[in-house]
Scaffold this active site. Sequence first.
Site, PDB file in Angstrom:
ATOM      1  N   TYR A 181     -11.047  -8.675   9.781  1.00  0.00           N
ATOM      2  CA  TYR A 181     -12.421  -9.131   9.497  1.00  0.00           C
ATOM      3  C   TYR A 181     -12.535 -10.645   9.541  1.00  0.00           C
ATOM      4  CZ  TYR A 181      -9.819  -8.969   5.140  1.00  0.00           C
ATOM      5  OH  TYR A 181      -8.830  -9.086   4.199  1.00  0.00           O
ATOM      6  N   LYS A 233       0.809  -1.229   0.000  1.00  0.00           N
ATOM      7  CA  LYS A 233       0.000   0.000   0.000  1.00  0.00           C
ATOM      8  C   LYS A 233       0.840   1.277   0.000  1.00  0.00           C
ATOM      9  CE  LYS A 233      -4.190  -1.897   1.983  1.00  0.00           C
ATOM     10  NZ  LYS A 233      -5.214  -1.818   3.027  1.00  0.00           N
ATOM     11  N   ASN A 248      -4.873   2.014  -1.692  1.00  0.00           N
ATOM     12  CA  ASN A 248      -5.430   0.656  -1.736  1.00  0.00           C
ATOM     13  C   ASN A 248      -6.284   0.447  -2.985  1.00  0.00           C
ATOM     14  OD1 ASN A 248      -7.521   2.378  -0.493  1.00  0.00           O
ATOM     15  ND2 ASN A 248      -8.659   0.469  -0.373  1.00  0.00           N
TER      16      ASN A 248
HETATM   17  P1  NAP Z   1       0.993  -3.416   7.217  1.00  0.00           P
HETATM   18  O1  NAP Z   1       1.255  -2.236   6.336  1.00  0.00           O
HETATM   19  O2  NAP Z   1       1.791  -4.639   7.085  1.00  0.00           O
HETATM   20  O3  NAP Z   1       1.086  -2.840   8.710  1.00  0.00           O
HETATM   21  C1  NAP Z   1       0.784  -3.546   9.847  1.00  0.00           C
HETATM   22  C2  NAP Z   1       1.482  -2.886  11.038  1.00  0.00           C
HETATM   23  O4  NAP Z   1       1.223  -3.708  12.148  1.00  0.00           O
HETATM   24  C3  NAP Z   1       2.981  -2.810  10.884  1.00  0.00           C
HETATM   25  O5  NAP Z   1       3.327  -1.548  10.388  1.00  0.00           O
HETATM   26  C4  NAP Z   1       3.509  -3.074  12.282  1.00  0.00           C
HETATM   27  O6  NAP Z   1       3.715  -1.835  12.952  1.00  0.00           O
HETATM   28  C5  NAP Z   1       2.367  -3.777  12.987  1.00  0.00           C
HETATM   29  N1  NAP Z   1       2.712  -5.174  13.212  1.00  0.00           N
HETATM   30  C6  NAP Z   1       2.971  -6.123  12.294  1.00  0.00           C
HETATM   31  N2  NAP Z   1       3.282  -7.279  12.901  1.00  0.00           N
HETATM   32  C7  NAP Z   1       3.229  -7.035  14.225  1.00  0.00           C
HETATM   33  C8  NAP Z   1       3.468  -7.832  15.376  1.00  0.00           C
HETATM   34  N3  NAP Z   1       3.837  -9.109  15.286  1.00  0.00           N
HETATM   35  N4  NAP Z   1       3.345  -7.239  16.586  1.00  0.00           N
HETATM   36  C9  NAP Z   1       2.982  -5.942  16.703  1.00  0.00           C
HETATM   37  N5  NAP Z   1       2.743  -5.153  15.631  1.00  0.00           N
HETATM   38  C10 NAP Z   1       2.865  -5.693  14.427  1.00  0.00           C
HETATM   39  O7  NAP Z   1      -0.512  -3.873   7.066  1.00  0.00           O
HETATM   40  P2  NAP Z   1      -1.788  -2.966   6.825  1.00  0.00           P
HETATM   41  O8  NAP Z   1      -2.062  -2.849   5.380  1.00  0.00           O
HETATM   42  O9  NAP Z   1      -1.630  -1.726   7.617  1.00  0.00           O
HETATM   43  O10 NAP Z   1      -2.943  -3.904   7.425  1.00  0.00           O
HETATM   44  C11 NAP Z   1      -2.986  -4.207   8.790  1.00  0.00           C
HETATM   45  C12 NAP Z   1      -4.231  -4.983   9.164  1.00  0.00           C
HETATM   46  O11 NAP Z   1      -5.416  -4.243   8.853  1.00  0.00           O
HETATM   47  C13 NAP Z   1      -4.379  -6.320   8.427  1.00  0.00           C
HETATM   48  O12 NAP Z   1      -4.889  -7.260   9.323  1.00  0.00           O
HETATM   49  C14 NAP Z   1      -5.394  -6.015   7.357  1.00  0.00           C
HETATM   50  O13 NAP Z   1      -6.126  -7.149   6.953  1.00  0.00           O
HETATM   51  C15 NAP Z   1      -6.297  -5.028   8.074  1.00  0.00           C
HETATM   52  N6  NAP Z   1      -7.023  -4.134   7.164  1.00  0.00           N
HETATM   53  C16 NAP Z   1      -8.370  -4.193   7.148  1.00  0.00           C
HETATM   54  C17 NAP Z   1      -9.079  -3.345   6.324  1.00  0.00           C
HETATM   55  C18 NAP Z   1     -10.574  -3.392   6.314  1.00  0.00           C
HETATM   56  O14 NAP Z   1     -11.172  -2.859   5.390  1.00  0.00           O
HETATM   57  N7  NAP Z   1     -11.197  -3.976   7.307  1.00  0.00           N
HETATM   58  C19 NAP Z   1      -8.412  -2.431   5.496  1.00  0.00           C
HETATM   59  C20 NAP Z   1      -7.021  -2.398   5.563  1.00  0.00           C
HETATM   60  C21 NAP Z   1      -6.327  -3.261   6.393  1.00  0.00           C
HETATM   61  P3  NAP Z   1       5.067  -1.557  13.766  1.00  0.00           P
HETATM   62  O15 NAP Z   1       6.168  -2.339  13.093  1.00  0.00           O
HETATM   63  O16 NAP Z   1       5.201  -0.100  13.624  1.00  0.00           O
HETATM   64  O17 NAP Z   1       4.822  -1.985  15.159  1.00  0.00           O
END
Ligand code: NAP
Length: 245
Positions: free
Chosen positions: A203, A65, A86
């Site tokens: 979700y 993203k 996205n």
């Molecule tokens: P991402 O860019 O990979 O970011 C996730 C963040 O979570 C990372 O920057 C990291 O932050 C933290 N993280 C990852 N693994 C971790 C761990 N083991 N312990 C603690 N923190 C951790 O992913 P994203 O696109 O932001 O998506 C994140 C989540 O949101 C996913 O589950 C996705 O399915 C969900 N989502 C849902 C929707 C919806 O419409 N419902 C839309 C978008 C995303 P730090 O390294 O800074 O701690």
Amino acid sequence: MPHFGLLGKKLSHSFSKTYFEKKWANAQNHSSSYDLYEIENVLALESFLKKRKDLAGLNVTIPYKEQIIPYLDALDPVAFEIGAVNCLLSKAGSWVGYNTDGPAFLKTLEIPFSINRPTKAIVLGAGGAAKAVVWAFHKLAIPVIQVSRNSELNYQNLRNHWTDDIQMIVNTTPLGMFPDIHTFPNISYELIKPAFIAYDLIYNPDKTVFLQKAEMHGAQIINGKEMLKIQADLSEEIWMKNLML
Ligand code: NAP
């Protein structure tokens, strides 16, 4: 015959393909199609965008993203403000980046906030989804504190920053997401009080361990399902509007 699709690294549990195919079948739209494109790395992402100008639009998911932005020709103002994309629209041979996560998250807050608007919120995580969530809180003029593993405000010292005016907590990390459903953010759940809103962007499953724990402390809980559908519908609006021009 407009073709659409989803770009991401691992897409086997994706919601989008089934969602759009069902929606288009119900609407008697037999010309649109939606495919999943698993992309190994950023180099492959760049070459995909160069080669596949035949696609009318795309969704973008983890982990691209933010990484995709340098390879786009233009950014919609909302995507520019958020700093993550996205949704992509192919317009006259150019790729334009949009963000529908932020507006979708904002929309899902309308009803809960009409009853109970928090004074301040905590956002867990600092990825693409977190940026969209922080943008939405900014639009609502609700201050947030953001927790990230490697920043000054982290899971070890969150307790010291947890003031009485905090009434909402949003999980934007993948902790608890299928198949790792037993994992959860490491926070002091006893600080969650009744009248809190706990929102998990995940979700699948419907009720993550994070939401279960927050609910046990009296919080109103919201999962990521509605946001997911709204961001998909907003993407579709962007694509179809362009096709009608
Ligand atoms: P991402 O860019 O990979 O970011 C996730 C963040 O979570 C990372 O920057 C990291 O932050 C933290 N993280 C990852 N693994 C971790 C761990 N083991 N312990 C603690 N923190 C951790 O992913 P994203 O696109 O932001 O998506 C994140 C989540 O949101 C996913 O589950 C996705 O399915 C969900 N989502 C849902 C929707 C919806 O419409 N419902 C839309 C978008 C995303 P730090 O390294 O800074 O701690």
